[in-house]
Design a protein around this motif. Structure first.
Motif, PDB file in Angstrom:
ATOM      1  N   ILE A 340       0.877  -1.174   0.000  1.00  0.00           N
ATOM      2  CA  ILE A 340       0.000   0.000   0.000  1.00  0.00           C
ATOM      3  C   ILE A 340       0.911   1.221   0.000  1.00  0.00           C
ATOM      4  CG2 ILE A 340      -1.820   1.257   1.206  1.00  0.00           C
ATOM      5  CD1 ILE A 340      -2.629  -1.436   2.452  1.00  0.00           C
ATOM      6  N   ALA A 341       0.818   2.003  -1.063  1.00  0.00           N
ATOM      7  CA  ALA A 341       1.734   3.126  -1.235  1.00  0.00           C
ATOM      8  C   ALA A 341       1.318   4.309  -0.368  1.00  0.00           C
ATOM      9  CB  ALA A 341       1.768   3.549  -2.699  1.00  0.00           C
ATOM     10  N   LYS A 342       2.260   5.202  -0.183  1.00  0.00           N
ATOM     11  CA  LYS A 342       1.980   6.419   0.574  1.00  0.00           C
ATOM     12  C   LYS A 342       2.302   7.604  -0.316  1.00  0.00           C
ATOM     13  CE  LYS A 342       0.616   8.273   4.316  1.00  0.00           C
ATOM     14  NZ  LYS A 342      -0.756   8.020   4.741  1.00  0.00           N
ATOM     15  N   GLY A 343       1.280   8.212  -0.887  1.00  0.00           N
ATOM     16  CA  GLY A 343       1.503   9.340  -1.782  1.00  0.00           C
ATOM     17  C   GLY A 343       0.773  10.575  -1.306  1.00  0.00           C
ATOM     18  N   LEU A 344       1.048  11.683  -1.976  1.00  0.00           N
ATOM     19  CA  LEU A 344       0.444  12.959  -1.572  1.00  0.00           C
ATOM     20  C   LEU A 344      -1.067  12.979  -1.783  1.00  0.00           C
ATOM     21  CD1 LEU A 344       2.873  15.806  -2.661  1.00  0.00           C
ATOM     22  CD2 LEU A 344       1.589  15.753  -0.553  1.00  0.00           C
ATOM     23  N   GLY A 345      -1.541  12.299  -2.797  1.00  0.00           N
ATOM     24  CA  GLY A 345      -2.977  12.284  -3.055  1.00  0.00           C
ATOM     25  C   GLY A 345      -3.634  11.103  -2.368  1.00  0.00           C
ATOM     26  N   ARG A 346      -4.947  11.139  -2.227  1.00  0.00           N
ATOM     27  CA  ARG A 346      -5.674   9.985  -1.691  1.00  0.00           C
ATOM     28  C   ARG A 346      -6.793   9.646  -2.668  1.00  0.00           C
ATOM     29  NH1 ARG A 346      -6.493   6.873   2.961  1.00  0.00           N
ATOM     30  NH2 ARG A 346      -8.658   6.260   3.214  1.00  0.00           N
ATOM     31  N   ILE A 347      -6.391   9.311  -3.880  1.00  0.00           N
ATOM     32  CA  ILE A 347      -7.359   9.076  -4.939  1.00  0.00           C
ATOM     33  C   ILE A 347      -7.990   7.698  -4.826  1.00  0.00           C
ATOM     34  CG2 ILE A 347      -7.284   8.543  -7.432  1.00  0.00           C
ATOM     35  CD1 ILE A 347      -6.118  11.275  -7.845  1.00  0.00           C
ATOM     36  N   SER A 348      -7.347   6.792  -4.096  1.00  0.00           N
ATOM     37  CA  SER A 348      -7.851   5.417  -4.022  1.00  0.00           C
ATOM     38  C   SER A 348      -8.658   5.166  -2.757  1.00  0.00           C
ATOM     39  CB  SER A 348      -6.674   4.448  -4.083  1.00  0.00           C
ATOM     40  OG  SER A 348      -5.741   4.750  -3.060  1.00  0.00           O
ATOM     41  N   ASP A 349      -9.286   6.185  -2.244  1.00  0.00           N
ATOM     42  CA  ASP A 349     -10.067   6.048  -1.021  1.00  0.00           C
ATOM     43  C   ASP A 349     -11.255   5.103  -1.246  1.00  0.00           C
ATOM     44  OD1 ASP A 349     -11.361   6.363   1.350  1.00  0.00           O
ATOM     45  OD2 ASP A 349     -11.729   8.515   1.143  1.00  0.00           O
ATOM     46  N   GLY A 350     -11.417   4.121  -0.389  1.00  0.00           N
ATOM     47  CA  GLY A 350     -12.529   3.181  -0.544  1.00  0.00           C
ATOM     48  C   GLY A 350     -13.497   3.193   0.615  1.00  0.00           C
ATOM     49  N   ARG A 351     -13.428   4.244   1.426  1.00  0.00           N
ATOM     50  CA  ARG A 351     -14.290   4.261   2.608  1.00  0.00           C
ATOM     51  C   ARG A 351     -15.758   4.458   2.238  1.00  0.00           C
ATOM     52  NH1 ARG A 351     -10.761   8.518   5.916  1.00  0.00           N
ATOM     53  NH2 ARG A 351     -10.559   9.242   3.786  1.00  0.00           N
ATOM     54  N   GLU A 352     -16.587   3.677   2.874  1.00  0.00           N
ATOM     55  CA  GLU A 352     -18.030   3.778   2.646  1.00  0.00           C
ATOM     56  C   GLU A 352     -18.621   4.767   3.639  1.00  0.00           C
ATOM     57  OE1 GLU A 352     -20.010   0.024   3.034  1.00  0.00           O
ATOM     58  OE2 GLU A 352     -22.011   0.924   3.000  1.00  0.00           O
ATOM     59  N   GLY A 353     -19.580   5.571   3.158  1.00  0.00           N
ATOM     60  CA  GLY A 353     -20.213   6.506   4.083  1.00  0.00           C
ATOM     61  C   GLY A 353     -21.461   7.114   3.489  1.00  0.00           C
ATOM     62  N   GLY A 354     -22.607   6.699   3.974  1.00  0.00           N
ATOM     63  CA  GLY A 354     -23.863   7.287   3.535  1.00  0.00           C
ATOM     64  C   GLY A 354     -24.372   6.703   2.233  1.00  0.00           C
ATOM     65  N   VAL A 355     -25.531   7.217   1.837  1.00  0.00           N
ATOM     66  CA  VAL A 355     -26.159   6.770   0.593  1.00  0.00           C
ATOM     67  C   VAL A 355     -26.636   7.987  -0.182  1.00  0.00           C
ATOM     68  CG1 VAL A 355     -26.886   4.541   1.525  1.00  0.00           C
ATOM     69  CG2 VAL A 355     -28.420   6.519   1.701  1.00  0.00           C
ATOM     70  N   SER A 356     -26.894   7.783  -1.459  1.00  0.00           N
ATOM     71  CA  SER A 356     -27.388   8.886  -2.285  1.00  0.00           C
ATOM     72  C   SER A 356     -28.846   9.175  -1.915  1.00  0.00           C
ATOM     73  CB  SER A 356     -27.239   8.540  -3.766  1.00  0.00           C
ATOM     74  OG  SER A 356     -28.039   7.428  -4.092  1.00  0.00           O
ATOM     75  N   PRO A 357     -29.309  10.406  -2.173  1.00  0.00           N
ATOM     76  CA  PRO A 357     -30.561  10.852  -1.549  1.00  0.00           C
ATOM     77  C   PRO A 357     -31.834  10.254  -2.127  1.00  0.00           C
ATOM     78  CG  PRO A 357     -29.690  12.556  -2.996  1.00  0.00           C
ATOM     79  CD  PRO A 357     -28.654  11.487  -2.926  1.00  0.00           C
ATOM     80  N   VAL A 358     -31.819   9.825  -3.360  1.00  0.00           N
ATOM     81  CA  VAL A 358     -33.055   9.333  -3.980  1.00  0.00           C
ATOM     82  C   VAL A 358     -33.023   7.811  -4.105  1.00  0.00           C
ATOM     83  CG1 VAL A 358     -34.510   9.404  -6.040  1.00  0.00           C
ATOM     84  CG2 VAL A 358     -33.366  11.494  -5.247  1.00  0.00           C
ATOM     85  N   ALA A 359     -32.004   7.289  -4.765  1.00  0.00           N
ATOM     86  CA  ALA A 359     -31.942   5.847  -5.022  1.00  0.00           C
ATOM     87  C   ALA A 359     -31.297   5.075  -3.878  1.00  0.00           C
ATOM     88  CB  ALA A 359     -31.171   5.589  -6.316  1.00  0.00           C
ATOM     89  N   GLY A 360     -30.667   5.770  -2.951  1.00  0.00           N
ATOM     90  CA  GLY A 360     -30.043   5.075  -1.826  1.00  0.00           C
ATOM     91  C   GLY A 360     -28.791   4.315  -2.206  1.00  0.00           C
ATOM     92  N   GLY A 361     -28.109   4.772  -3.257  1.00  0.00           N
ATOM     93  CA  GLY A 361     -26.874   4.100  -3.675  1.00  0.00           C
ATOM     94  C   GLY A 361     -25.759   4.296  -2.667  1.00  0.00           C
ATOM     95  N   ARG A 362     -24.956   3.261  -2.499  1.00  0.00           N
ATOM     96  CA  ARG A 362     -23.845   3.306  -1.540  1.00  0.00           C
ATOM     97  C   ARG A 362     -22.807   4.335  -1.991  1.00  0.00           C
ATOM     98  NH1 ARG A 362     -23.081  -2.078  -1.139  1.00  0.00           N
ATOM     99  NH2 ARG A 362     -23.536  -2.378   1.055  1.00  0.00           N
ATOM    100  N   LEU A 363     -22.379   5.211  -1.093  1.00  0.00           N
ATOM    101  CA  LEU A 363     -21.347   6.195  -1.417  1.00  0.00           C
ATOM    102  C   LEU A 363     -19.992   5.649  -0.996  1.00  0.00           C
ATOM    103  CD1 LEU A 363     -22.974   9.573  -0.245  1.00  0.00           C
ATOM    104  CD2 LEU A 363     -23.379   8.268  -2.333  1.00  0.00           C
ATOM    105  N   ILE A 364     -19.088   5.560  -1.941  1.00  0.00           N
ATOM    106  CA  ILE A 364     -17.713   5.164  -1.649  1.00  0.00           C
ATOM    107  C   ILE A 364     -16.847   6.399  -1.849  1.00  0.00           C
ATOM    108  CG2 ILE A 364     -15.818   3.603  -2.235  1.00  0.00           C
ATOM    109  CD1 ILE A 364     -18.380   2.203  -1.190  1.00  0.00           C
TER     110      ILE A 364
END
Ligand code: SF4
Length: 756
Positions: A340-364
């Motif tokens: 797992i690399a350590k770089g300045l950006g965090r483009i590969s974030d996979g944390r789940e949190g919340g859902v979209s407001p209408v369809a309830g899609g999982r937010l990653i």
């Protein structure tokens, strides 16, 4: 034209080479360019040997970079859509005032959650996203997305749950390298891709395995090509993982010390019928078993998965199963395996949190699944999106269901596009704001996953922008000001502090202002652009936002920054980045550090939802195609002359100018299609007329169209010549998507092909 510092010494004649990067894929190889004598275009390119990752390597595409910069009909003024659908030029002041008024009206009536933000960066244009909070913060924008949510969120989500980060393969050292749904020969994905594949292929001690329905150029060089049936990767991988468990090949000693959830995984895989997996995947059971044994016996294995599986059936499950194979056999956390690399950006974030407001899609990583966005506009649901700000992105062309996107854009109460061209998305927007190109401002590479040395590349501008376009940072700041989100006098106070006491006084004042007024935090990037930006070396103003990033990064990773030979303070790291036009190594780590990044120091093997899905695979009867749509279309194949839609002039392609439909010879003969003939490909979503290329690399029943075709490119007079090639997303639809994270199944779209 060339920047002030470069004029007079950058022409082709005097031979100066300037450092920049290729922006046509996520690797952003270092490039040296010579400009034309008038300083207005890129005349010559070569690899930049000083670039820490690409080290002088380029593929064929970089030589065509000038087709991005030197374009007909450059968008130079804000455009406003008229009721008759035409666009008129308006002054910046008018556009900013009207947009700010319309967006704040939507916010005040329906809340910031009704305004959607899409994009923020492309394969080399990443800093706009860093500045966007300046305007979307005051608007209270809650929901956003970008291309990662149609490509990578499944993989990131799985990786985050198993490893707490995104493992990347050590392909340079691995004894066995596996490319899964990936053809690095054309789509890269690892540095010096073609050279690296050749090196692996010619080394008798190493083994290259390619899993792909198509006999790709990478497969040509492979020791083992598993030509899985299109869309059936899950069965192949389940069969391999089951072989490892059922034949007692798991590395139990390693697992005991380095993984949890082993028993749950092994119990599930014990129940898998490998013969059934063979039948469904189209790969002989003996081959499945022998390949699994090879992986288990190898001293080191590294796997690279990509869009061939990530935009396909069972995509998230496939991301999980392939990781089970190499974790069950202990191929993580040591040379030649995965890190797992350590770089300045965090483009590969996979944390789940919340859902979209209408369809309830999982937010990653906070991203709404791309395939849900239009359905969350085209509804009377009270929480629907009612306005949208889009920058450096072209969702009407690049996301599923172009027709639905056109409809959705028109349904919005206000839509704003920030871009360099009148893209397919811009042509549906209420306002289009012209941005400077990636070569007219400082830009940066954020897809940095190297290890143990991780680099960062701030690209210096090559050209002074024409009058009219603005940096995205300036656009966001003007919008924030028009919304009344910038406290009066704050910019002047900060500038004075910088002038009086340099960066320490500036930083101290910034901190104290933030403590007094926490609400200014979102506009901080724009303030940095306006205050710190002018103090930076010529042309680097747009890099100001990195100063804040460097402060946080150096504080959190002092040891790794120091190991790279840099002073581990934010200012020194920032200065070092400014002074390295070819990029530099910013962290150096070792393998033990990889283990420190894992939560609890162990890999979590058991993901209950995906284990349940694994257990159901044998009962599933795949039926992707149908009598009405007997083909599976791979929509958006990467080829030698494809890129995303930032290259709009069709003349950039030296090969395959029409973006032909590739079809197996037997299928072509049955349909009376010859090389260069015309065909119509139809799906339940639409039809496109295409040129046919008979291609024996394709399996029967499998056809492909390239990405990036079917874009408008007006000529110098503003006339629109016939559009070249098929736009893939005229053939896709939003419901064709992954059940967990909503990523599209672009690589297996049921289709019909007919001669015309
Ligand atoms: S691999 Fe090719 S397309 Fe990708 S950045 Fe390098 S030169 Fe550009």
């Amino acid at each position: 034209m060339a920047t002030a510092a470069q004029i007079g010494k950058t022409s082709k004649e005097n031979g100066d080479w300037l450092s920049t990067a290729c922006i046509l894929c996520a690797l952003n190889c270092g490039v040296k360019v010579q400009l034309s004598a008038d300083g207005r275009s890129i005349a010559r390119t070569r690899g930049d040997e000083s670039h820490p990752a690409s080290k002088g390597y380029l593929c064929n595409k970089a030589s065509r970079l000038n087709y991005y910069q030197d374009r007909a009909n450059r968008l130079q003024s804000p455009m406003r859509r008229s009721p008759d659908g035409s666009y008129e030029e308006v002054a910046w002041e008018t556009a900013i005032r009207e947009i700010a008024a319309k967006l704040t009206a939507v916010r005040d009536a329906h809340g910031g959650e009704s305004i959607f933000y899409y994009g923020g960066g492309g394969q080399g244009n990443h800093l706009p996203g860093a500045y966007a909070s300046t305007s979307i913060g005051p608007l209270g924008v809650k929901y956003r997305s970008n291309a990662l949510a149609q490509e990578k969120t499944g993989e990131f989500w799985v990786a985050d749950r198993m490893f707490g980060g995104w493992p990347h393969g050590d392909f340079e050292q691995a004894q066995v390298v596996v490319f899964l749904g990936k053809n690095p020969w054309q789509s890269h994905g690892l540095h010096r891709a073609r050279a690296a594949i050749r090196e692996i292929a010619k080394d008798p001690e190493r083994t290259l395995i390619v899993i792909d329905p198509k006999r790709t150029e990478s497969a040509d060089l492979a020791d083992i090509h598993l030509a899985v049936k299109p869309a059936r990767d899950a069965w192949l991988l389940a069969g391999m993982a089951a072989t490892i468990v059922q034949e007692g090949l798991a590395n139990e000693a390693w697992l005991a010390g380095h993984a949890s959830g082993v028993a749950e995984v092994e119990n599930t895989l014990e129940g898998i019928d490998i013969a059934d997996c063979a039948t469904k995947s189209g790969i002989d059971e003996a081959v499945i078993r022998s390949t699994a044994r090879l992986v288990a016996a190898a001293s080191s294995v590294a796997v690279l998965e990509d869009l061939g599986v990530q935009m396909n059936r069972h995509s998230t499950l496939v991301s999980y199963l392939q990781r089970l194979i190499w974790t069950l056999t202990g191929h993580f956390g040591r040379p030649g395996t995965h890190y797992i690399a350590k770089g300045l950006g965090r483009i590969s974030d996979g944390r789940e949190g919340g859902v979209s407001p209408v369809a309830g899609g999982r937010l990653i990583a906070g991203l709404v699944p791309c395939n849900l966005i239009t359905s969350e506009i085209l509804t009377d649901h009270p929480k629907r999106y009612r306005a949208m700000l889009i920058e450096s992105a072209n969702p009407v062309h690049s996301l599923a269901d172009s027709a639905g996107w056109r409809q959705a854009m028109r349904a919005l109460e206000c839509s704003v596009v920030i871009d360099v061209a009148m893209t397919e998305t811009a042509l549906e927007a209420d306002y289009v704001l012209p941005a400077t190109t990636q070569f007219e401002k400082a830009e940066a590479t954020f897809f940095n996953f190297e290890f143990p040395d991780n680099y960062f590349h701030l690209r210096h501008p090559l050209f002074t922008p024409p009058d009219g376009p603005l940096d995205e940072a300036e656009i966001h700041m003007r919008l924030a000001e028009a919304m009344g989100a910038v406290p009066e006098g704050l910019e002047a106070e900060l500038s004075q502090a910088l002038a009086d006491g340099k960066r320490p006084a500036f930083g101290a004042m910034l901190m104290s202002k933030m403590a007094e007024q926490p609400s200014i935090a979102p506009i901080l990037p724009g303030l940095l652009y306006r205050t710190l930006g002018p103090s930076l070396p010529d042309g680097l103003r747009n890099s100001a936002v990195l100063w804040g990033l460097c402060q946080r990064f150096a504080a959190a990773n002092a040891e790794a920054v120091a190991a790279a030979g840099l002073e581990p303070t934010g200012d020194e790291l920032f200065n070092a980045i400014l002074e390295a036009p070819s990029g530099l190594v910013v962290t150096r780590q070792d393998w033990p550090a990889v283990w420190q990044r894992l939560p609890g120091g162990k890999v979590e093997l058991a993901l209950p939802d995906l284990l349940t899905a694994t257990a159901k695979l044998n009962a599933e009867q795949p039926a992707e195609a149908s009598p009405e749509y007997p083909f599976l279309l791979s929509a958006g194949e990467r080829r030698s002359f494809t890129a995303n839609t930032i290259l709009r002039n069709p003349e950039w392609r030296r090969k395959d100018p029409q973006g032909a439909l590739f079809i197996n010879p037997e299928d072509a003969a049955r349909l009376n299609l010859g090389e260069g003939s015309s065909a119509r490909i139809s799906t339940q979503s639409g039809s496109q007329d295409v040129v046919v290329a008979v291609n024996d690399r394709m399996q029967r029943g499998h056809v492909s169209l390239p990405n990036g075709l079917g874009v408008n490119y007006p000529n110098g007079d503003g006339d629109q010549p016939p559009i070249v090639g098929a736009a893939p997303n005229e053939l896709t639809w939003s419901e064709l998507r992954d059940e967990y994270v909503g990523t599209p199944w672009h690589k297996s779209v049921p289709a019909r092909v007919e001669a015309i």
